[in-house]
Design an enzyme around this catalytic site. Sequence first.
Site, PDB file in Angstrom:
ATOM      1  N   ASP A  14       0.812  -1.224   0.000  1.00 17.09           N
ATOM      2  CA  ASP A  14       0.000   0.000   0.000  1.00 17.09           C
ATOM      3  C   ASP A  14       0.840   1.266   0.000  1.00 17.09           C
ATOM      4  OD1 ASP A  14      -2.414  -1.264  -0.173  1.00 17.09           O
ATOM      5  OD2 ASP A  14      -2.809  -1.230   1.983  1.00 17.09           O
ATOM      6  N   ARG A  94       2.343   4.297  17.040  1.00 19.62           N
ATOM      7  CA  ARG A  94       1.752   5.320  16.164  1.00 19.62           C
ATOM      8  C   ARG A  94       2.009   6.759  16.599  1.00 19.62           C
ATOM      9  NH1 ARG A  94       2.613   1.741  13.014  1.00 19.62           N
ATOM     10  NH2 ARG A  94       0.966   0.454  12.170  1.00 19.62           N
ATOM     11  N   ASP A 123      -5.408   2.724  12.962  1.00 22.50           N
ATOM     12  CA  ASP A 123      -4.173   3.474  12.758  1.00 22.50           C
ATOM     13  C   ASP A 123      -4.392   4.822  12.082  1.00 22.50           C
ATOM     14  OD1 ASP A 123      -2.550   1.706  14.051  1.00 22.50           O
ATOM     15  OD2 ASP A 123      -2.093   0.537  12.263  1.00 22.50           O
ATOM     16  N   SER A 174      -2.294  -9.340   6.765  1.00 24.30           N
ATOM     17  CA  SER A 174      -1.844  -7.982   7.030  1.00 24.30           C
ATOM     18  C   SER A 174      -1.095  -8.042   8.357  1.00 24.30           C
ATOM     19  CB  SER A 174      -3.055  -7.059   7.124  1.00 24.30           C
ATOM     20  OG  SER A 174      -2.652  -5.847   7.688  1.00 24.30           O
TER      21      SER A 174
HETATM   22  N1  ARG Z   1      -5.517  -4.234  15.873  1.00 24.12           N
HETATM   23  C1  ARG Z   1      -4.318  -3.694  16.406  1.00 24.12           C
HETATM   24  C2  ARG Z   1      -4.417  -2.204  16.569  1.00 24.12           C
HETATM   25  O1  ARG Z   1      -5.271  -1.595  16.030  1.00 24.12           O
HETATM   26  C3  ARG Z   1      -3.092  -4.098  15.644  1.00 24.12           C
HETATM   27  C4  ARG Z   1      -3.083  -3.774  14.201  1.00 24.12           C
HETATM   28  C5  ARG Z   1      -1.927  -4.455  13.567  1.00 24.12           C
HETATM   29  N2  ARG Z   1      -1.967  -4.319  12.158  1.00 24.12           N
HETATM   30  C6  ARG Z   1      -2.038  -5.342  11.317  1.00 24.12           C
HETATM   31  N3  ARG Z   1      -2.028  -5.092  10.068  1.00 24.12           N
HETATM   32  N4  ARG Z   1      -2.166  -6.553  11.736  1.00 24.12           N
HETATM   33  O2  ARG Z   1      -3.608  -1.636  17.262  1.00 24.12           O
END
Ligand code: ARG
Length: 402
Positions: A14, A94, A123, A174
């Site tokens: 992406d 983040r 995110d 992912s």
């Molecule tokens: N669900 C978790 C969060 O929002 C982790 C996200 C991790 N990303 C992924 N592509 N698996 O913090």
Amino acid sequence: MADKVILAYSGGLDTSVAIRWLEEKYNLKVITLTVDVGGVPDLDAIRQKALKVGAVKALVIDAKEAFIKSYVFPAIQADAVYEGQYPLSTALARPLIARLLVKTAKQEKAKMVAHGCTSKGNDQVRLDVGVAALAPELKVIAPAREWKMTREQTIRYAEAHNIPVPITKARPYSIDENLWGRGIECGVLEDTWNEPPEHIFLWTRPPEKTPARPAYLEIGFEKGIPVSLNGRKVAPVTLVQKVHDLAGRHGVGRIDHVENRLVGIKSREIYEAPAAVVLLKAHQALEDLVLTKEQLRFKTRVASEYADLIYNGLWFTGMRQDLAAYVESTQRYVTGTIRVKLFKGNCHVVGRKSPYSLYDYSLATYDKGDVFDHSASPGFIHIWGLPVRTQARAQPEPSERQ
Ligand code: ARG
């Protein structure tokens, strides 16, 4: 002259497509920023890829130490775990990425920043809100949220623009990873009835393949921060990596969580967070020893507020500063050593000690040396039970009414 945009760049599909898309759609010069918070396999390859795809500049920042010291350690002190399960690995990185995007935008005199988040996840919120808190004048572009391409279309766009496509149909996951944990979603995991296939795990062994004997580890804390392993001082990043390696080898740290995202979706995420599981558990065990019952109870409530706040992208807020100040205050005697036993996927706390322990042997023991005043108990119970007796007389329980 074209404006500049700083794109948070992972090297994945992406964000690689985003480089070309930002050029084509908005006529921008793209400067990529790859933030190394651990778990990034080959930074140089990522830089090269960014330049090959069309970035005018590709920056890499090693933020591992900042990540551990300023984000992970405060989260350990807070016992911050989302919904009792997720150690917030992605969520904690983040705000740091937002901060570095802002810093880089200032250095490069860019008026825009960009990230590859989609419109369904957490995110996007964390990065948008984080940037807005630190530099409200910056415009944030989220190509993947705007372009409305399906996975297939993104892959076709990449192929048409000579952008390497890393994911394959057989492993359509992912994944996000850093020093504090690895989150895996999509593919077969989207059916909550499916057991996670063994091939998704890279950091933790299955219990069948872990060593036949347990490992013991002594973790030393100072004011709530892990500072030593087996009696030797270890620097923050190395400490986390060492715990990670040992715990992962013993299969500790697998988490299967159906979590509630901020945008209202339930999603199923698998985590591997060996260091987080061990360090959080050890930290809590030490708090059990040195904090009073009331401090522990109140802190548990603060921990869940704090975890929600981190999850929901509100790191750069007054509320977080206030919670952090409370947590900091609670940690002044959280100094001591915890011994854990790692075996077949489990982490058990088997020993605890602290110069500030509130555990008093002479009060607790049933053997000789007992100094507890046994004669005081009946009087204490008499007063403790007073309101109960009063109520029972005036308002008998229905089943007891004659
Ligand atoms: N669900 C978790 C969060 O929002 C982790 C996200 C991790 N990303 C992924 N592509 N698996 O913090």
